[in-house]
Design an enzyme around this catalytic site. Sequence first.
Site, PDB file in Angstrom:
ATOM      1  N   LYS A 186      -0.970   4.987   4.669  1.00  0.00           N
ATOM      2  CA  LYS A 186      -1.951   4.081   5.290  1.00  0.00           C
ATOM      3  C   LYS A 186      -1.676   3.945   6.788  1.00  0.00           C
ATOM      4  CE  LYS A 186      -4.212  -0.359   4.698  1.00  0.00           C
ATOM      5  NZ  LYS A 186      -5.517   0.256   5.012  1.00  0.00           N
ATOM      6  N   HIS A 235       0.823  -1.211   0.000  1.00  0.00           N
ATOM      7  CA  HIS A 235       0.000   0.000   0.000  1.00  0.00           C
ATOM      8  C   HIS A 235       0.862   1.269   0.000  1.00  0.00           C
ATOM      9  CE1 HIS A 235      -3.300  -2.706   1.158  1.00  0.00           C
ATOM     10  NE2 HIS A 235      -4.107  -1.739   0.729  1.00  0.00           N
TER      11      HIS A 235
HETATM   12  N1  LIG Z   1     -12.863  -0.637   1.789  1.00  0.00           N
HETATM   13  C1  LIG Z   1     -12.116  -0.205   0.784  1.00  0.00           C
HETATM   14  O1  LIG Z   1     -12.240  -0.636  -0.358  1.00  0.00           O
HETATM   15  C2  LIG Z   1     -11.101   0.838   1.064  1.00  0.00           C
HETATM   16  C3  LIG Z   1     -10.926   1.263   2.329  1.00  0.00           C
HETATM   17  N2  LIG Z   1     -10.031   2.223   2.622  1.00  0.00           N
HETATM   18  C4  LIG Z   1     -10.007   2.643   4.006  1.00  0.00           C
HETATM   19  O2  LIG Z   1     -10.765   3.844   4.077  1.00  0.00           O
HETATM   20  C5  LIG Z   1     -10.227   4.681   5.100  1.00  0.00           C
HETATM   21  C6  LIG Z   1      -9.907   6.040   4.499  1.00  0.00           C
HETATM   22  O3  LIG Z   1      -8.856   5.885   3.565  1.00  0.00           O
HETATM   23  P1  LIG Z   1      -8.284   7.138   2.760  1.00  0.00           P
HETATM   24  O4  LIG Z   1      -9.392   7.839   2.060  1.00  0.00           O
HETATM   25  O5  LIG Z   1      -7.138   6.633   1.989  1.00  0.00           O
HETATM   26  O6  LIG Z   1      -7.742   8.033   3.960  1.00  0.00           O
HETATM   27  P2  LIG Z   1      -7.633   9.621   4.052  1.00  0.00           P
HETATM   28  O7  LIG Z   1      -6.704   9.889   5.181  1.00  0.00           O
HETATM   29  O8  LIG Z   1      -7.324  10.189   2.713  1.00  0.00           O
HETATM   30  O9  LIG Z   1      -9.118  10.058   4.446  1.00  0.00           O
HETATM   31  C7  LIG Z   1      -9.652   9.953   5.706  1.00  0.00           C
HETATM   32  C8  LIG Z   1     -10.521  11.162   5.909  1.00  0.00           C
HETATM   33  O10 LIG Z   1     -11.214  11.011   7.140  1.00  0.00           O
HETATM   34  C9  LIG Z   1     -11.346  12.308   7.678  1.00  0.00           C
HETATM   35  N3  LIG Z   1     -11.662  12.216   9.093  1.00  0.00           N
HETATM   36  C10 LIG Z   1     -10.829  11.910  10.112  1.00  0.00           C
HETATM   37  N4  LIG Z   1     -11.498  11.988  11.273  1.00  0.00           N
HETATM   38  C11 LIG Z   1     -12.771  12.334  10.956  1.00  0.00           C
HETATM   39  C12 LIG Z   1     -13.944  12.565  11.740  1.00  0.00           C
HETATM   40  N5  LIG Z   1     -13.935  12.478  13.047  1.00  0.00           N
HETATM   41  N6  LIG Z   1     -15.068  12.869  11.078  1.00  0.00           N
HETATM   42  C13 LIG Z   1     -15.094  12.956   9.747  1.00  0.00           C
HETATM   43  N7  LIG Z   1     -14.024  12.778   8.964  1.00  0.00           N
HETATM   44  C14 LIG Z   1     -12.871  12.468   9.580  1.00  0.00           C
HETATM   45  C15 LIG Z   1     -10.019  12.978   7.389  1.00  0.00           C
HETATM   46  O11 LIG Z   1     -10.175  14.367   7.387  1.00  0.00           O
HETATM   47  C16 LIG Z   1      -9.700  12.468   6.012  1.00  0.00           C
HETATM   48  O12 LIG Z   1     -10.160  13.365   5.033  1.00  0.00           O
HETATM   49  C17 LIG Z   1      -9.030   3.933   5.664  1.00  0.00           C
HETATM   50  O13 LIG Z   1      -9.431   3.214   6.814  1.00  0.00           O
HETATM   51  C18 LIG Z   1      -8.653   2.963   4.573  1.00  0.00           C
HETATM   52  O14 LIG Z   1      -8.007   1.811   5.060  1.00  0.00           O
HETATM   53  C19 LIG Z   1      -9.280   2.800   1.659  1.00  0.00           C
HETATM   54  C20 LIG Z   1      -9.385   2.407   0.366  1.00  0.00           C
HETATM   55  C21 LIG Z   1     -10.300   1.377  -0.036  1.00  0.00           C
HETATM   56  O1  LIG Z   2      -5.919   2.255   2.977  1.00  0.00           O
HETATM   57  C1  LIG Z   2      -6.097   1.871   1.797  1.00  0.00           C
HETATM   58  O2  LIG Z   2      -5.672   2.506   0.828  1.00  0.00           O
HETATM   59  C2  LIG Z   2      -6.834   0.627   1.566  1.00  0.00           C
HETATM   60  N1  LIG Z   2      -7.413   0.055   2.587  1.00  0.00           N
HETATM   61  C3  LIG Z   2      -8.189  -1.123   2.551  1.00  0.00           C
HETATM   62  C4  LIG Z   2      -7.523  -2.214   3.338  1.00  0.00           C
HETATM   63  O3  LIG Z   2      -6.976  -1.932   4.421  1.00  0.00           O
HETATM   64  O4  LIG Z   2      -7.555  -3.360   2.915  1.00  0.00           O
HETATM   65  C5  LIG Z   2      -8.595  -1.516   1.154  1.00  0.00           C
HETATM   66  C6  LIG Z   2      -7.564  -1.271   0.109  1.00  0.00           C
HETATM   67  O5  LIG Z   2      -6.573  -2.222   0.258  1.00  0.00           O
HETATM   68  C7  LIG Z   2      -7.008   0.133   0.186  1.00  0.00           C
END
Ligand SMILES: NC(=O)C1=CN([C@@H]2O[C@H](COP(=O)(O)OP(=O)(O)OC[C@H]3O[C@@H](n4cnc5c(N)ncnc54)[C@H](O)[C@@H]3O)[C@@H](O)[C@H]2O)C=CC1
Ligand SMILES: O=C(O)C1=N[C@H](C(=O)O)C[C@H](O)C1
Length: 265
Positions: A158, A154
């Site tokens: 992350k 990743h």
């Molecule tokens: N399920 C999936 O397919 C995927 C899941 N993820 C997960 O999604 C999450 C976010 O990932 P990213 O967008 O890359 O991170 P990021 O750091 O770019 O975004 C997180 C956002 O949450 C906001 N945030 C933090 N505390 C908050 C609160 N109390 N209230 C509202 N907003 C708040 C931050 O301001 C930030 O904009 C991570 O846990 C990641 O592992 C990421 C990519 C794919």
């Molecule tokens: O943080 C990410 O970027 C991602 N988070 C998810 C995970 O923890 O598996 C999904 C994807 O891999 C991207």
Amino acid sequence: MEKIKVVVAGPRGRMGTEAVKLVMNTEEYELVGAIDYKNNGLKLSDVGFHSADAPIFTDIEECFNTVKPDVLVDLTTPEFGMYHAKTALLHGVRPVVGTTGFSDDQLKELERLCDDQKRGCIIAPNFALGAVLMMKFARLAGRYFQDVEIIELHHDQKLDAPSGTALKTAQMIAEERDYKEQGHPNEKETLSGARGANYEGMHIHSVRLPGLIAHQQVMFGSSGQTLSIRHDSYNRESFMSGVKLAVDSVMKLNVFVYGLENIIE
Ligand SMILES: NC(=O)C1=CN([C@@H]2O[C@H](COP(=O)(O)OP(=O)(O)OC[C@H]3O[C@@H](n4cnc5c(N)ncnc54)[C@H](O)[C@@H]3O)[C@@H](O)[C@H]2O)C=CC1
Ligand SMILES: O=C(O)C1=N[C@H](C(=O)O)C[C@H](O)C1
């Protein structure tokens, strides 16, 4: 046609930005609000989302009481994602949570709350349909191969390791694989962490590098052969068809679902 009213938590994040665009561009959805830790009272258009007049709330309860959404899409951090999902269920709002890093106890707590509230909730460690298939294929391979190493790669921003996808993959393989402590019984790490994390004897290795997005290779081995199952997400749009599938599906659910593999055949 009645539109599905959606609130996005974490709208300025890498995933949240894509989710806001998805909701805005989907005819059957209405973006009724966003939850952020700042910018209370502003509109999404004030923070760079052109033509999005949905209000931003820092107080999730105020958000739910004001805009009365059907679905919350949470893409924040494990700490806030859990609080958001619980608050949603208590307000009759169905959560679709992509945020990773929840413990088993937290997942069980959400499941209990779904049962109590008779409301659906989807926790999807990975929304990319290719990644969901990778996990399903890995589960099947676990029936025939006892030895497997999971390498997840990743971007270096992350927060959680191993990734939610790697953990879910290990859990799914464990459903089929007989328990085995892998490697030599006398193996010793001369540098701590060299063999990665250990889930039921399987090893998980987490790579973090700028330039990467989200990638995973599941590598099985047996005498004279290896099998590698790999998935790569090259951008965050790759997750959005799965977000849409989850939003559509959660509207028909009154139970807790952990993983999109339970939704797609
Ligand atoms: N399920 C999936 O397919 C995927 C899941 N993820 C997960 O999604 C999450 C976010 O990932 P990213 O967008 O890359 O991170 P990021 O750091 O770019 O975004 C997180 C956002 O949450 C906001 N945030 C933090 N505390 C908050 C609160 N109390 N209230 C509202 N907003 C708040 C931050 O301001 C930030 O904009 C991570 O846990 C990641 O592992 C990421 C990519 C794919
Ligand atoms: O943080 C990410 O970027 C991602 N988070 C998810 C995970 O923890 O598996 C999904 C994807 O891999 C991207």
